[in-house]
Motif scaffolding. Sequence first.
Motif, PDB file in Angstrom:
ATOM      1  N   SER A 283       7.138  -5.993  -8.147  1.00 53.36           N
ATOM      2  CA  SER A 283       6.408  -5.326  -7.058  1.00 53.36           C
ATOM      3  C   SER A 283       5.584  -4.184  -7.613  1.00 53.36           C
ATOM      4  O   SER A 283       5.887  -3.647  -8.680  1.00 53.36           O
ATOM      5  N   SER A 284       4.540  -3.835  -6.876  1.00 55.27           N
ATOM      6  CA  SER A 284       3.745  -2.668  -7.262  1.00 55.27           C
ATOM      7  C   SER A 284       3.180  -2.014  -6.012  1.00 55.27           C
ATOM      8  O   SER A 284       2.875  -2.673  -5.023  1.00 55.27           O
ATOM      9  N   CYS A 285       3.062  -0.709  -6.089  1.00 54.64           N
ATOM     10  CA  CYS A 285       2.508   0.099  -5.018  1.00 54.64           C
ATOM     11  C   CYS A 285       1.057   0.404  -5.387  1.00 54.64           C
ATOM     12  O   CYS A 285       0.777   0.833  -6.509  1.00 54.64           O
ATOM     13  N   VAL A 286       0.132   0.152  -4.456  1.00 53.72           N
ATOM     14  CA  VAL A 286      -1.289   0.334  -4.759  1.00 53.72           C
ATOM     15  C   VAL A 286      -1.929   1.319  -3.788  1.00 53.72           C
ATOM     16  O   VAL A 286      -1.437   1.544  -2.690  1.00 53.72           O
TER      17      VAL A 286
ATOM     18  N   ASP B 184     -12.881  -6.963  -2.693  1.00 46.46           N
ATOM     19  CA  ASP B 184     -14.209  -7.236  -3.279  1.00 46.46           C
ATOM     20  C   ASP B 184     -14.184  -8.291  -4.378  1.00 46.46           C
ATOM     21  O   ASP B 184     -15.213  -8.624  -4.955  1.00 46.46           O
ATOM     22  N   GLY B 185     -12.997  -8.821  -4.690  1.00 41.71           N
ATOM     23  CA  GLY B 185     -12.907  -9.909  -5.651  1.00 41.71           C
ATOM     24  C   GLY B 185     -12.397  -9.553  -7.030  1.00 41.71           C
ATOM     25  O   GLY B 185     -12.402 -10.390  -7.925  1.00 41.71           O
ATOM     26  N   ALA B 186     -11.973  -8.325  -7.229  1.00 40.68           N
ATOM     27  CA  ALA B 186     -11.445  -7.926  -8.543  1.00 40.68           C
ATOM     28  C   ALA B 186     -10.139  -8.667  -8.813  1.00 40.68           C
ATOM     29  O   ALA B 186      -9.418  -9.041  -7.882  1.00 40.68           O
TER      30      ALA B 186
ATOM     31  N   VAL C 272      -6.876  -1.714  -3.243  1.00 42.52           N
ATOM     32  CA  VAL C 272      -6.994  -2.703  -2.163  1.00 42.52           C
ATOM     33  C   VAL C 272      -8.456  -3.095  -1.978  1.00 42.52           C
ATOM     34  O   VAL C 272      -8.787  -4.281  -1.895  1.00 42.52           O
ATOM     35  N   GLN C 273      -9.348  -2.124  -1.939  1.00 40.48           N
ATOM     36  CA  GLN C 273     -10.774  -2.420  -1.763  1.00 40.48           C
ATOM     37  C   GLN C 273     -11.297  -3.260  -2.922  1.00 40.48           C
ATOM     38  O   GLN C 273     -12.054  -4.201  -2.706  1.00 40.48           O
ATOM     39  N   ASN C 274     -10.893  -2.948  -4.132  1.00 40.08           N
ATOM     40  CA  ASN C 274     -11.311  -3.736  -5.291  1.00 40.08           C
ATOM     41  C   ASN C 274     -10.840  -5.186  -5.166  1.00 40.08           C
ATOM     42  O   ASN C 274     -11.582  -6.111  -5.496  1.00 40.08           O
TER      43      ASN C 274
ATOM     44  N   HIS D  84       0.840  -1.199   0.000  1.00 42.20           N
ATOM     45  CA  HIS D  84       0.000   0.000   0.000  1.00 42.20           C
ATOM     46  C   HIS D  84       0.872   1.245   0.000  1.00 42.20           C
ATOM     47  O   HIS D  84       1.942   1.270   0.606  1.00 42.20           O
ATOM     48  N   GLN D  85       0.404   2.276  -0.650  1.00 40.80           N
ATOM     49  CA  GLN D  85       1.171   3.525  -0.756  1.00 40.80           C
ATOM     50  C   GLN D  85       1.454   4.171   0.598  1.00 40.80           C
ATOM     51  O   GLN D  85       2.408   4.936   0.734  1.00 40.80           O
ATOM     52  N   ALA D  86       0.664   3.855   1.612  1.00 36.80           N
ATOM     53  CA  ALA D  86       0.864   4.460   2.931  1.00 36.80           C
ATOM     54  C   ALA D  86       1.446   3.468   3.941  1.00 36.80           C
ATOM     55  O   ALA D  86       1.312   3.660   5.138  1.00 36.80           O
ATOM     56  N   CYS D  87       2.107   2.425   3.458  1.00 36.34           N
ATOM     57  CA  CYS D  87       2.630   1.405   4.370  1.00 36.34           C
ATOM     58  C   CYS D  87       3.915   1.868   5.061  1.00 36.34           C
ATOM     59  O   CYS D  87       4.538   2.849   4.666  1.00 36.34           O
TER      60      CYS D  87
END
Length: 158
Positions: free
Chosen positions: A139-142, A152-154, A147-149, A122-125
Amino acid sequence: MADEDGSAYNGRIEALREKEYPMLKDDNIYLDHAGTTLYAKSLVDEFAVDMTTNLYGNPHSASSSSQSSTARIDDVRVQVLQLLNADPTEFDVVFVANATAGIKLVAEALRSAPGGFSFMYHQACHTSLVGVRQESRASSCVDTDTVQNLVDGAPLPE
């Protein structure tokens, strides 16, 4: 029972503060919960009784004091698993010094995975999580929406 202003909340909070946090005198306010939360007096009192009435030794030895430590640790592991509704045949609890030590332990275990591992953070980790990206093959920053998506199963983002 309501306070003079009709609210029972403030009176209960003040009573709890006086009983459990006597170190907060003279309207002191403690705001460093990111570093460590304040300890409740009842916790300190119970810990002091436990430490002065039991003899705990190195949990990796065979003496009776060591076996007391081992039993206590095993009991706490079971309690944590029960709290999380986790099957002890599938999950274990590992105690570490702090979150950074836990992150390091997981990163070291993933490092030996065949083909490496992908890492998303997460961007605020915390910065200790950002460091894990150096161990990963990708790696990727989200952001929070991503995260919510995912929750929710995305599908994972490309």
